[in-house]
Design a protein around this motif. Structure first.
Motif, PDB file in Angstrom:
ATOM      1  N   GLU A 183      -9.447   7.359   3.171  1.00 12.48           N
ATOM      2  CA  GLU A 183      -9.781   6.256   2.276  1.00 12.48           C
ATOM      3  C   GLU A 183      -8.797   5.098   2.406  1.00 12.48           C
ATOM      4  O   GLU A 183      -9.170   3.939   2.263  1.00 12.48           O
ATOM      5  N   ARG A 184      -7.559   5.402   2.708  1.00 14.92           N
ATOM      6  CA  ARG A 184      -6.530   4.361   2.809  1.00 14.92           C
ATOM      7  C   ARG A 184      -6.424   3.766   4.217  1.00 14.92           C
ATOM      8  O   ARG A 184      -5.572   2.922   4.468  1.00 14.92           O
ATOM      9  N   GLN A 228       0.439  10.160  -1.896  1.00 17.04           N
ATOM     10  CA  GLN A 228       0.240   8.955  -2.705  1.00 17.04           C
ATOM     11  C   GLN A 228       0.503   9.193  -4.185  1.00 17.04           C
ATOM     12  O   GLN A 228       1.016   8.321  -4.880  1.00 17.04           O
ATOM     13  N   VAL A 314       1.875   1.834   3.115  1.00 15.82           N
ATOM     14  CA  VAL A 314       1.516   3.208   2.758  1.00 15.82           C
ATOM     15  C   VAL A 314       2.724   4.135   2.867  1.00 15.82           C
ATOM     16  O   VAL A 314       2.867   5.082   2.083  1.00 15.82           O
ATOM     17  N   HIS A 419     -10.626  -1.885   7.739  1.00 16.85           N
ATOM     18  CA  HIS A 419      -9.835  -2.071   6.516  1.00 16.85           C
ATOM     19  C   HIS A 419      -9.063  -3.381   6.479  1.00 16.85           C
ATOM     20  O   HIS A 419      -8.168  -3.548   5.673  1.00 16.85           O
ATOM     21  N   GLN A 422      -8.451  -5.201   3.061  1.00 14.48           N
ATOM     22  CA  GLN A 422      -7.870  -4.476   1.916  1.00 14.48           C
ATOM     23  C   GLN A 422      -6.394  -4.788   1.721  1.00 14.48           C
ATOM     24  O   GLN A 422      -5.817  -4.413   0.694  1.00 14.48           O
ATOM     25  N   TYR A 423      -5.743  -5.387   2.665  1.00 20.67           N
ATOM     26  CA  TYR A 423      -4.301  -5.610   2.559  1.00 20.67           C
ATOM     27  C   TYR A 423      -4.004  -7.093   2.548  1.00 20.67           C
ATOM     28  O   TYR A 423      -4.680  -7.885   3.149  1.00 20.67           O
TER      29      TYR A 423
END
Length: 423
Positions: A183-184, A228, A314, A419, A422-423
């Protein structure tokens, strides 16, 4: 007329306060110069403190454990670093495990300390990092008893809760960690790894050179893998501070189950390539192994810059875990005052275990996935006994640099394609 008769006569003529006479008698008959008989256990001239332990326990109970306690649950959480229910669970388990924490009477029928008093004194040392004698005024407990309670408490925590809360991931744990990693944006990720130094104030002088690090003072190293939710899945403690992260890794049992074929199976695909070993996010000092994904120093191009940014974001999970561990338990943030390494190791392990218990209790772990079977969770998920050739081949795969670079390149492409927003 002897001294005692003189004191009694003085009491009858001038005072009705028996406590004053007993106090005077005590000081006269316990001075070394007046002592005429042999003391078998007491020290001549030693002043025995009347701490009124029962009243101390009653006051503490009313303050924190009574139904209408003086201090709220929020106050309890702040001072004990955990909820009252979790504290009571730990206290009951420790009391059941070790008779030392049970309430007793001594040979003179004098009531001793309660389990609540001993455990509270230990928590004051662990959570606030205070000296052993700093708890006496409130808890009504002596310095030597606090130190003894601390040593027995941390051993009990490790024995009772260690199998459940300081275990290697089993198949269920691994599946959950892989799903979080997917997911990450990091398929196959099992967490992040790093080391922390704990200052050792009372390190023997002859060991200073061996234990001194870049901080120019003796330290002991803790290696950790965290996820996490700040759960610590691996804790390896005890190597001298003169080591670096690579030296610690070579002595760590982190990959022992994987090399022995006892780790849960891992399969995932990134950018069209299949992989069979999970990996940990690490900083630049770690070696280029297939089981580590490091950032790219001085990245060139948008894709590589984006990967470096995502990896470093992360990887901070382990840094957060260190910060929370030290915030909850000040004893591992300040300098260690004990002399022997075994006690320091027990303290560190107990703090990690209680940290994980707090993570679970406060809802960071799904309550439906609570681990009821204790030690069964650390058993191999599948039974294999590789021969020497298979063992050597697994070691080679763990340390394969080509796989490391291929995995890194695949993750660069994967993050950019799926992704990048997302960042």
């Amino acid at each position: 007329m002897n001294i005692r008769q003189s004191l009694l006569q003085l009491n009858e003529s001038s005072s009705d306060d028996d406590d004053e006479i007993s106090f005077a008698e005590y000081h006269i008959f316990h001075q070394p110069s007046h002592s005429k008989r042999k003391h078998d256990g007491s020290i001549p001239g030693h002043l025995v403190k009347f701490r009124d332990r029962q009243a101390g326990h009653a006051r503490m109970y009313q303050d924190y454990l009574a139904e209408n306690s003086t201090f709220s649950l929020t106050d309890f959480r702040r001072r004990y670093r955990m909820s009252r229910d979790l504290f009571k669970r730990i206290m009951a388990a420790v009391e059941d495990h070790d008779d030392y924490f049970k309430f007793k009477f001594n040979a003179a029928s004098t009531p001793g300390l309660s389990c609540f008093q001993k455990v509270t004194a230990v928590f004051r040392m662990i959570t606030y990092g205070v000296a052993a004698d700093a708890t006496d005024e409130y808890v009504r407990i002596g310095e030597s008893t606090v130190i003894e309670s601390l040593k027995k408490f941390v051993k009990a925590i490790i024995k009772v809760f260690g199998d459940e809360y300081l275990r290697a991931p089993n198949e269920m744990d691994t599946s959950r960690l892989l799903a979080i990693g997917q997911e990450r944006g990091f398929p196959g990720m099992l967490g992040s790894i790093d080391c922390m130094h704990w200052r050792w104030k009372n390190c023997p002088s002859s060991w200073h050179g061996m234990y001194s690090c870049h901080l120019h003072e003796p330290t002991i190293i803790l290696e950790v893998v965290a996820s996490q939710n700040l759960w610590i899945w691996h804790a390896f403690f005890g190597l001298p501070g003169s080591h670096n992260d690579i030296n610690v890794l070579h002595r760590s049992p982190l990959f022992s189950k994987l090399a022995e074929g006892q780790a849960p199976q891992v399969y995932y695909n990134i950018n069209g390539h299949d992989y069979t070993m999970g990996y940990y996010l690490a900083d630049g000092i770690y070696p280029s192994w297939a089981t580590f994904v490091k950032t790219i120093p001085e990245p060139q191009g948008n894709k590589r810059k984006y990967f470096a940014k995502a990896q470093e974001a992360v990887r901070k999970d382990v840094e957060r875990a260190f910060g929370v561990l030290q915030s909850r338990f000040a004893i591992v943030r300040g300098p260690a005052h004990f002399w022997d390494q075994e006690t320091l190791g027990d303290i560190m392990k107990a703090c990690v275990i209680m940290h994980n218990m707090i993570v679970e209790d406060e809802g960071e772990v799904d309550p439906d996935e609570r681990f009821q079977d204790g030690g069964d969770n650390v058993q191999p998920s599948h039974d294999q006994h590789p021969d020497l050739d298979e063992f050597i081949e697994t070691h080679r795969k763990i340390r394969d640099k080509e796989t490391h670079h291929q995995l890194q390149q695949d993750l660069v492409e994967h993050l950019w394609q799926h992704h990048s927003d997302q960042y």
